[in-house]
Design an enzyme around this catalytic site. Structure first.
Site, PDB file in Angstrom:
ATOM      1  N   TYR A  14       0.833  -1.212   0.000  1.00 26.52           N
ATOM      2  CA  TYR A  14       0.000   0.000   0.000  1.00 26.52           C
ATOM      3  C   TYR A  14       0.868   1.264   0.000  1.00 26.52           C
ATOM      4  CZ  TYR A  14      -4.382  -2.458   0.127  1.00 26.52           C
ATOM      5  OH  TYR A  14      -5.447  -3.247  -0.253  1.00 26.52           O
ATOM      6  N   VAL A  72      -9.482   3.684  -5.316  1.00 26.07           N
ATOM      7  CA  VAL A  72      -9.078   4.139  -3.975  1.00 26.07           C
ATOM      8  C   VAL A  72      -8.031   5.248  -4.074  1.00 26.07           C
ATOM      9  CG1 VAL A  72      -9.642   1.938  -2.865  1.00 26.07           C
ATOM     10  CG2 VAL A  72      -7.349   2.280  -3.838  1.00 26.07           C
ATOM     11  N   HIS A 114     -14.914   1.445  -2.448  1.00 27.48           N
ATOM     12  CA  HIS A 114     -13.863   0.580  -1.879  1.00 27.48           C
ATOM     13  C   HIS A 114     -12.882   1.344  -0.995  1.00 27.48           C
ATOM     14  CE1 HIS A 114     -14.745  -2.324  -5.433  1.00 27.48           C
ATOM     15  NE2 HIS A 114     -15.650  -2.399  -4.483  1.00 27.48           N
ATOM     16  N   CYS A 135     -10.444  -0.848  17.656  1.00 27.29           N
ATOM     17  CA  CYS A 135     -10.799  -0.085  18.858  1.00 27.29           C
ATOM     18  C   CYS A 135     -11.858   0.947  18.481  1.00 27.29           C
ATOM     19  CB  CYS A 135      -9.562   0.588  19.457  1.00 27.29           C
ATOM     20  SG  CYS A 135      -9.022   2.085  18.610  1.00 27.29           S
ATOM     21  N   GLY A 158     -14.284   2.517 -17.675  1.00 28.39           N
ATOM     22  CA  GLY A 158     -12.969   2.023 -17.258  1.00 28.39           C
ATOM     23  C   GLY A 158     -12.995   0.949 -16.199  1.00 28.39           C
ATOM     24  N   THR A 159     -13.978   0.050 -16.275  1.00 32.83           N
ATOM     25  CA  THR A 159     -13.982  -1.069 -15.339  1.00 32.83           C
ATOM     26  C   THR A 159     -14.181  -2.388 -16.093  1.00 32.83           C
ATOM     27  OG1 THR A 159     -14.992  -2.056 -13.374  1.00 32.83           O
ATOM     28  CG2 THR A 159     -16.461  -0.791 -14.829  1.00 32.83           C
ATOM     29  N   PRO A 192     -11.836   0.607 -23.827  1.00 33.70           N
ATOM     30  CA  PRO A 192     -11.195   0.218 -25.088  1.00 33.70           C
ATOM     31  C   PRO A 192     -11.318  -1.271 -25.363  1.00 33.70           C
ATOM     32  CG  PRO A 192      -9.524   0.654 -23.439  1.00 33.70           C
ATOM     33  CD  PRO A 192     -10.853   1.059 -22.833  1.00 33.70           C
TER      34      PRO A 192
HETATM   35  C1  BV8 Z   1     -17.898  -8.953  -0.515  1.00 32.98           C
HETATM   36  C2  BV8 Z   1      -9.900  -2.081  -2.649  1.00 32.98           C
HETATM   37  C3  BV8 Z   1     -19.175 -10.104   1.051  1.00 32.98           C
HETATM   38  C4  BV8 Z   1      -8.636  -2.692  -2.159  1.00 32.98           C
HETATM   39  C5  BV8 Z   1     -11.038  -3.716  -4.072  1.00 32.98           C
HETATM   40  C6  BV8 Z   1     -20.356 -12.401  -6.890  1.00 32.98           C
HETATM   41  C7  BV8 Z   1     -19.784 -13.104  -7.896  1.00 32.98           C
HETATM   42  C8  BV8 Z   1     -18.426 -13.441  -7.818  1.00 32.98           C
HETATM   43  C9  BV8 Z   1     -17.631 -13.053  -6.733  1.00 32.98           C
HETATM   44  C10 BV8 Z   1     -18.206 -12.334  -5.732  1.00 32.98           C
HETATM   45  C11 BV8 Z   1     -19.555 -12.028  -5.795  1.00 32.98           C
HETATM   46  N1  BV8 Z   1     -19.850 -11.325  -4.694  1.00 32.98           N
HETATM   47  C12 BV8 Z   1     -18.728 -11.190  -3.921  1.00 32.98           C
HETATM   48  C13 BV8 Z   1     -17.715 -11.807  -4.530  1.00 32.98           C
HETATM   49  C14 BV8 Z   1     -16.362 -11.872  -4.047  1.00 32.98           C
HETATM   50  C15 BV8 Z   1     -15.518 -10.629  -4.397  1.00 32.98           C
HETATM   51  C16 BV8 Z   1     -15.388 -10.503  -5.885  1.00 32.98           C
HETATM   52  O1  BV8 Z   1     -16.089  -9.751  -6.529  1.00 32.98           O
HETATM   53  N2  BV8 Z   1     -14.429 -11.253  -6.428  1.00 32.98           N
HETATM   54  C17 BV8 Z   1     -14.121 -11.137  -7.872  1.00 32.98           C
HETATM   55  C18 BV8 Z   1     -12.612 -11.114  -8.043  1.00 32.98           C
HETATM   56  C19 BV8 Z   1     -14.718 -12.265  -8.633  1.00 32.98           C
HETATM   57  N3  BV8 Z   1     -16.106  -9.416  -3.838  1.00 32.98           N
HETATM   58  C20 BV8 Z   1     -15.779  -9.090  -2.571  1.00 32.98           C
HETATM   59  O2  BV8 Z   1     -15.052  -9.750  -1.867  1.00 32.98           O
HETATM   60  C21 BV8 Z   1     -16.423  -7.826  -2.028  1.00 32.98           C
HETATM   61  N4  BV8 Z   1     -16.910  -8.081  -0.714  1.00 32.98           N
HETATM   62  O3  BV8 Z   1     -18.475  -9.514  -1.405  1.00 32.98           O
HETATM   63  O4  BV8 Z   1     -18.173  -9.145   0.801  1.00 32.98           O
HETATM   64  C22 BV8 Z   1     -19.641  -9.846   2.364  1.00 32.98           C
HETATM   65  C23 BV8 Z   1     -20.916  -9.386   2.470  1.00 32.98           C
HETATM   66  C24 BV8 Z   1     -21.413  -9.197   3.724  1.00 32.98           C
HETATM   67  C25 BV8 Z   1     -20.590  -9.466   4.836  1.00 32.98           C
HETATM   68  C26 BV8 Z   1     -19.286  -9.883   4.686  1.00 32.98           C
HETATM   69  C27 BV8 Z   1     -18.788 -10.060   3.416  1.00 32.98           C
HETATM   70  C28 BV8 Z   1     -15.387  -6.677  -1.869  1.00 32.98           C
HETATM   71  C29 BV8 Z   1     -14.807  -6.314  -3.168  1.00 32.98           C
HETATM   72  C30 BV8 Z   1     -13.872  -5.104  -3.016  1.00 32.98           C
HETATM   73  C31 BV8 Z   1     -12.419  -5.503  -3.041  1.00 32.98           C
HETATM   74  N5  BV8 Z   1     -11.544  -4.339  -3.011  1.00 32.98           N
HETATM   75  N6  BV8 Z   1     -10.239  -2.622  -3.966  1.00 32.98           N
HETATM   76  C32 BV8 Z   1      -7.427  -2.261  -2.955  1.00 32.98           C
HETATM   77  O5  BV8 Z   1      -7.570  -1.540  -3.940  1.00 32.98           O
HETATM   78  O6  BV8 Z   1      -6.329  -2.643  -2.530  1.00 32.98           O
HETATM   79  S1  BV8 Z   1     -11.443  -4.331  -5.629  1.00 32.98           S
HETATM   80  C33 BV8 Z   1     -10.341  -3.577  -6.757  1.00 32.98           C
HETATM   81  O7  BV8 Z   1     -10.293  -4.431  -7.879  1.00 32.98           O
HETATM   82  C34 BV8 Z   1     -10.789  -2.235  -7.303  1.00 32.98           C
HETATM   83  O8  BV8 Z   1     -11.353  -1.400  -6.336  1.00 32.98           O
HETATM   84  C35 BV8 Z   1     -11.787  -2.644  -8.384  1.00 32.98           C
HETATM   85  O9  BV8 Z   1     -13.066  -2.866  -7.843  1.00 32.98           O
HETATM   86  C36 BV8 Z   1     -11.216  -3.976  -8.847  1.00 32.98           C
HETATM   87  C37 BV8 Z   1     -10.472  -3.806 -10.130  1.00 32.98           C
HETATM   88  O10 BV8 Z   1     -11.422  -3.693 -11.138  1.00 32.98           O
HETATM   89  P1  BV8 Z   1     -11.357  -2.441 -12.182  1.00 32.98           P
HETATM   90  O11 BV8 Z   1     -11.342  -1.164 -11.424  1.00 32.98           O
HETATM   91  O12 BV8 Z   1     -12.407  -2.682 -13.145  1.00 32.98           O
HETATM   92  O13 BV8 Z   1      -9.896  -2.594 -12.823  1.00 32.98           O
HETATM   93  P2  BV8 Z   1      -9.388  -3.670 -13.899  1.00 32.98           P
HETATM   94  O14 BV8 Z   1      -7.920  -3.536 -13.981  1.00 32.98           O
HETATM   95  O15 BV8 Z   1      -9.979  -5.004 -13.629  1.00 32.98           O
HETATM   96  O16 BV8 Z   1     -10.030  -3.153 -15.287  1.00 32.98           O
HETATM   97  C38 BV8 Z   1      -9.652  -1.917 -15.809  1.00 32.98           C
HETATM   98  C39 BV8 Z   1     -10.506  -1.725 -17.066  1.00 32.98           C
HETATM   99  O17 BV8 Z   1     -10.214  -0.437 -17.594  1.00 32.98           O
HETATM  100  C40 BV8 Z   1     -10.228  -2.741 -18.175  1.00 32.98           C
HETATM  101  O18 BV8 Z   1     -11.456  -3.227 -18.678  1.00 32.98           O
HETATM  102  C41 BV8 Z   1      -9.501  -1.916 -19.243  1.00 32.98           C
HETATM  103  O19 BV8 Z   1      -9.823  -2.340 -20.547  1.00 32.98           O
HETATM  104  C42 BV8 Z   1     -10.051  -0.531 -18.992  1.00 32.98           C
HETATM  105  N7  BV8 Z   1      -9.183   0.588 -19.395  1.00 32.98           N
HETATM  106  C43 BV8 Z   1      -7.830   0.615 -19.429  1.00 32.98           C
HETATM  107  N8  BV8 Z   1      -7.423   1.865 -19.824  1.00 32.98           N
HETATM  108  C44 BV8 Z   1      -8.545   2.612 -20.008  1.00 32.98           C
HETATM  109  C45 BV8 Z   1      -9.673   1.802 -19.723  1.00 32.98           C
HETATM  110  N9  BV8 Z   1     -10.939   2.238 -19.819  1.00 32.98           N
HETATM  111  C46 BV8 Z   1     -11.119   3.535 -20.228  1.00 32.98           C
HETATM  112  N10 BV8 Z   1     -10.082   4.382 -20.483  1.00 32.98           N
HETATM  113  C47 BV8 Z   1      -8.805   3.960 -20.392  1.00 32.98           C
HETATM  114  N11 BV8 Z   1      -7.813   4.806 -20.659  1.00 32.98           N
END
Ligand code: BV8
Length: 304
Positions: A125, A160, A176, A188, A248-249, A275
């Site tokens: 971090y 974040v 997030h 605490c 962008g997600t 993209p």
């Molecule tokens: C929870 C903070 C339950 C930390 C992050 C349902 C189905 C499957 C799985 C699950 C589900 N429900 C829950 C889950 C489990 C899990 C999950 O989703 N797993 C995934 C991997 C399958 N979810 C969780 O654990 C969540 N919590 O469900 O709790 C619960 C409920 C009650 C009580 C107790 C528990 C919590 C999820 C949050 C995790 N924390 N971040 C940190 O940052 O260190 S997630 C982190 O990764 C980001 O915040 C973001 O959300 C994610 C990354 O995704 P993106 O932002 O989309 O980034 P990525 O690189 O993937 O994509 C970038 C995109 O941009 C690409 O498409 C690319 O083409 C595009 N791009 C690139 N350049 C450009 C562009 N677009 C436009 N312009 C450009 N120039």
């Protein structure tokens, strides 16, 4: 650009994304130079009116239509992911050099990983803070900051990095959490409310809770952790909108990735700006294959 040629172009020079035949209804549509904007050719796949995967270049007419829909909508919700900060120099999670590339999310962004190796997680971090502090909001952040001042516009982010806030955006729902906020890991009471600490580098790793002296943790939502109730409530309320823009997600992480579907179920017109194809691409009404920092300013220009 010869009719029938394969093209996928984005402002600031062409970059081949994927080959798509340009012919549609036998009529060729040619991109037009926009003043000082260079060539804006955004590949537009409009569900239901594109035959056989044929696509057409986003002409001014299409850009104006998209802009008109956004400017006339009473309620517009925008959800962003790491892609919107790519142009600022923040690596995405799954893209080249992405944060998850060298580490599995579960290895670092979980309470178990933190308990197992607190220093390793804090070094990660701290590295991200050092990288992000050197970044500046880009044109996409600036457009959304301006839009956020309009009634009826809601901005939700998975990021974040707080670059939306640094761009001056209002009422940003940070699903997030933030790299720049800490809270007590031991939980605490006084330390459960996040406090802001923008010092780079942090004087001590792991930093300590100023209330109980226990370890402090980044005030981000780790995998397996629930989102803050208030944030999720606000995000779900914002799915009751007329236009929902997903920018962008990769639409992989939940519950964030479910919001577009919620909005569509509430009758919103859903648009993806990316993209590349994502998990959400088959389910949105409109996919704009382009870079946020080029497409959003082009839309804003067309809204004038
Ligand atoms: C929870 C903070 C339950 C930390 C992050 C349902 C189905 C499957 C799985 C699950 C589900 N429900 C829950 C889950 C489990 C899990 C999950 O989703 N797993 C995934 C991997 C399958 N979810 C969780 O654990 C969540 N919590 O469900 O709790 C619960 C409920 C009650 C009580 C107790 C528990 C919590 C999820 C949050 C995790 N924390 N971040 C940190 O940052 O260190 S997630 C982190 O990764 C980001 O915040 C973001 O959300 C994610 C990354 O995704 P993106 O932002 O989309 O980034 P990525 O690189 O993937 O994509 C970038 C995109 O941009 C690409 O498409 C690319 O083409 C595009 N791009 C690139 N350049 C450009 C562009 N677009 C436009 N312009 C450009 N120039």
């Amino acid at each position: 650009m010869a009719p029938g040629a394969n093209l996928v172009g984005i402002a600031g020079g062409d970059r081949l994304l994927d080959g798509v035949h340009l012919r549609r209804h036998g009529r060729d549509e040619q991109p037009r130079e926009l003043p000082d904007e260079g060539l804006v050719a955004v590949l537009l796949q409009k569900r239901g009116c594109v035959e056989g995967g044929h696509a057409r270049i986003m002409t001014d007419a299409c850009l104006r239509e998209l802009a008109a829909r956004i400017s006339t909508a009473g309620r517009v919700t925008v959800m962003t992911g790491a892609g919107i900060s790519a142009a600022s120099g923040v690596p995405t999670f799954r893209g080249p050099g992405g944060l998850w590339r060298s580490f599995q999310p579960s290895e670092l962004a979980t309470p178990q990983a933190f308990a197992r190796d607190t220093l390793l997680v804090w070094e990660w971090y701290s590295w991200r803070r050092e990288m992000v502090v050197a970044c500046r909001p880009n044109a996409a952040h600036d457009v959304l900051a301006r839009w956020s001042r309009r009634d009826g516009v809601r901005l939700i982010t998975q990021n974040v990095d707080d670059l939306h806030t640094r761009a001056g955006a209002r009422h940003v729902v940070r699903l997030h959490g933030s790299l720049w906020e800490l809270r007590c890991f031991t939980g605490c009471p006084a330390g459960s409310r996040p406090w802001r600490d923008e010092r780079v580098p942090l004087p001590r790793l792991p930093p300590l809770c100023p209330h109980c002296g226990g370890h402090a943790r980044p005030a981000v939502v780790w995998f397996g952790e629930a989102l803050a109730h208030g944030d999720l409530e606000q995000a779900l309320a914002a799915t009751r909108c007329d236009v929902f823009l997903s920018v962008g997600t990769s639409a992989v992480v939940h519950p964030a990735a479910g919001l577009m579907h919620e909005a569509r179920a509430h009758g919103a017109w859903t648009v993806e700006i990316n993209p590349e194809a994502t998990e959400a691409s088959p389910d949105v009404h409109l996919t704009v294959r382009g870079l946020a920092e080029e497409v959003l300013p082009a839309i804003e220009l067309a809204m004038r």
